[in-house]
Design a protein around this motif. Structure first.
Motif, PDB file in Angstrom:
ATOM      1  N   UNK A   1       1.831 -16.288 -40.420  1.00  0.00           N
ATOM      2  CA  UNK A   1       3.028 -15.094 -41.330  1.00  0.00           C
ATOM      3  C   UNK A   1       4.491 -15.818 -40.894  1.00  0.00           C
ATOM      4  N   UNK A   2       5.180 -15.659 -42.330  1.00  0.00           N
ATOM      5  CA  UNK A   2       6.417 -15.835 -42.515  1.00  0.00           C
ATOM      6  C   UNK A   2       7.123 -14.952 -41.924  1.00  0.00           C
ATOM      7  N   UNK A   3       8.180 -15.119 -40.663  1.00  0.00           N
ATOM      8  CA  UNK A   3       8.856 -14.230 -40.412  1.00  0.00           C
ATOM      9  C   UNK A   3      10.553 -14.425 -40.575  1.00  0.00           C
ATOM     10  N   UNK A   4      11.466 -13.811 -40.221  1.00  0.00           N
ATOM     11  CA  UNK A   4      13.001 -14.104 -40.135  1.00  0.00           C
ATOM     12  C   UNK A   4      12.626 -14.551 -38.457  1.00  0.00           C
ATOM     13  N   UNK A   5      13.781 -14.927 -37.879  1.00  0.00           N
ATOM     14  CA  UNK A   5      13.863 -15.546 -36.778  1.00  0.00           C
ATOM     15  C   UNK A   5      13.721 -14.656 -35.440  1.00  0.00           C
ATOM     16  N   UNK A   6      14.390 -13.176 -36.109  1.00  0.00           N
ATOM     17  CA  UNK A   6      14.776 -11.764 -35.750  1.00  0.00           C
ATOM     18  C   UNK A   6      13.004 -11.493 -35.412  1.00  0.00           C
ATOM     19  N   UNK A   7      12.384 -11.307 -36.375  1.00  0.00           N
ATOM     20  CA  UNK A   7      11.472 -10.905 -36.491  1.00  0.00           C
ATOM     21  C   UNK A   7      10.130 -11.437 -35.728  1.00  0.00           C
ATOM     22  N   UNK A   8      10.085 -12.216 -34.795  1.00  0.00           N
ATOM     23  CA  UNK A   8       9.127 -13.219 -33.977  1.00  0.00           C
ATOM     24  C   UNK A   8       8.493 -12.146 -33.237  1.00  0.00           C
ATOM     25  N   UNK A   9       9.813 -11.341 -32.415  1.00  0.00           N
ATOM     26  CA  UNK A   9       8.835 -10.906 -31.087  1.00  0.00           C
ATOM     27  C   UNK A   9       8.063  -9.605 -31.149  1.00  0.00           C
ATOM     28  N   UNK A  10       8.375  -8.976 -32.554  1.00  0.00           N
ATOM     29  CA  UNK A  10       7.929  -7.950 -32.785  1.00  0.00           C
ATOM     30  C   UNK A  10       6.173  -8.585 -33.516  1.00  0.00           C
ATOM     31  N   UNK A  11       6.348  -9.207 -33.837  1.00  0.00           N
ATOM     32  CA  UNK A  11       5.019 -10.232 -34.729  1.00  0.00           C
ATOM     33  C   UNK A  11       4.028 -10.219 -33.076  1.00  0.00           C
ATOM     34  N   UNK A  12       5.226 -11.296 -32.273  1.00  0.00           N
ATOM     35  CA  UNK A  12       4.272 -11.344 -30.993  1.00  0.00           C
ATOM     36  C   UNK A  12       3.897  -9.894 -30.692  1.00  0.00           C
ATOM     37  N   UNK A  13       4.127  -8.687 -29.827  1.00  0.00           N
ATOM     38  CA  UNK A  13       3.667  -8.026 -29.731  1.00  0.00           C
ATOM     39  C   UNK A  13       2.540  -7.465 -30.573  1.00  0.00           C
ATOM     40  N   UNK A  14       2.441  -7.409 -31.679  1.00  0.00           N
ATOM     41  CA  UNK A  14       1.480  -6.830 -32.587  1.00  0.00           C
ATOM     42  C   UNK A  14      -0.130  -7.743 -32.053  1.00  0.00           C
ATOM     43  N   UNK A  15       0.309  -9.159 -32.442  1.00  0.00           N
ATOM     44  CA  UNK A  15      -0.966  -9.911 -31.920  1.00  0.00           C
ATOM     45  C   UNK A  15      -1.193  -9.794 -30.336  1.00  0.00           C
ATOM     46  N   UNK A  16      -0.113  -9.623 -29.868  1.00  0.00           N
ATOM     47  CA  UNK A  16      -0.619  -9.441 -28.273  1.00  0.00           C
ATOM     48  C   UNK A  16      -1.424  -7.391 -28.060  1.00  0.00           C
ATOM     49  N   UNK A  17      -0.754  -7.244 -28.856  1.00  0.00           N
ATOM     50  CA  UNK A  17      -1.344  -5.488 -28.669  1.00  0.00           C
ATOM     51  C   UNK A  17      -2.930  -6.182 -29.844  1.00  0.00           C
ATOM     52  N   UNK A  18      -3.372  -6.683 -30.463  1.00  0.00           N
ATOM     53  CA  UNK A  18      -4.701  -5.881 -30.799  1.00  0.00           C
ATOM     54  C   UNK A  18      -5.655  -7.195 -30.747  1.00  0.00           C
ATOM     55  N   UNK A  19      -5.188  -8.109 -30.141  1.00  0.00           N
ATOM     56  CA  UNK A  19      -6.115  -9.358 -29.538  1.00  0.00           C
ATOM     57  C   UNK A  19      -6.386  -9.352 -27.929  1.00  0.00           C
ATOM     58  N   UNK A  20      -7.118  -8.974 -28.119  1.00  0.00           N
ATOM     59  CA  UNK A  20      -7.998  -9.388 -26.464  1.00  0.00           C
ATOM     60  C   UNK A  20      -8.758 -10.284 -26.099  1.00  0.00           C
ATOM     61  N   UNK A  21      -8.691 -11.476 -25.015  1.00  0.00           N
ATOM     62  CA  UNK A  21     -10.038 -11.422 -24.498  1.00  0.00           C
ATOM     63  C   UNK A  21     -10.939 -10.899 -23.690  1.00  0.00           C
ATOM     64  N   UNK A  22     -12.061 -11.465 -23.829  1.00  0.00           N
ATOM     65  CA  UNK A  22     -13.093 -10.672 -23.656  1.00  0.00           C
ATOM     66  C   UNK A  22     -14.183 -11.525 -23.223  1.00  0.00           C
TER      67      UNK A  22
END
Length: 109
Positions: A46-67
């Motif tokens: 995923x290529x993003x501008x510097x200020x978008x990194x935190x938002x993408x990280x939040x999306x990843x955290x919300x959708x990828x759960x350990x089990x």
């Protein structure tokens, strides 16, 4: 600009892809295989501008759960394999392994 490389378990890949599209982030998906469990993964680039990194990280955290998952250990390479009785072992899988790299240049043709 940053390149986010996220390795996620296949079970989470569709949910993550849908969430990225919903939030208007473009990603390239690659089918990959993990070295430890030899299980299927999906790697997102995923290529993003510097200020978008935190938002993408939040999306990843919300959708990828350990089990937890039961896996059968690999039989020993040497010795008597007839006496080896593999008992399933519970391991934690899933979640995401994420790398954030600086991008010097980005071109799209």
């Amino acid at each position: 600009m940053k390149m986010i490389i996220a390795v996620v378990q296949d079970k989470d890949s569709s949910r993550l892809a849908d969430a990225l599209v919903k939030h208007e982030f473009r990603a390239t998906k690659l089918a990959t295989t993990g070295g430890f469990l030899k299980a299927g993964n999906t790697t997102f680039m995923i290529g993003v501008e510097d200020q978008q990194v935190d938002r993408v990280m939040d999306i990843i955290k919300e959708n990828c759960k350990s089990r937890n998952q039961l896996v059968a250990p690999v039989s020993p390479m040497g010795g008597n394999a007839d006496a080896y009785v593999p008992y399933p072992v519970e391991v934690e899988v899933g979640g995401a392994t994420v790398f954030v790299l600086p991008v010097e240049s980005f071109q799209q043709f």
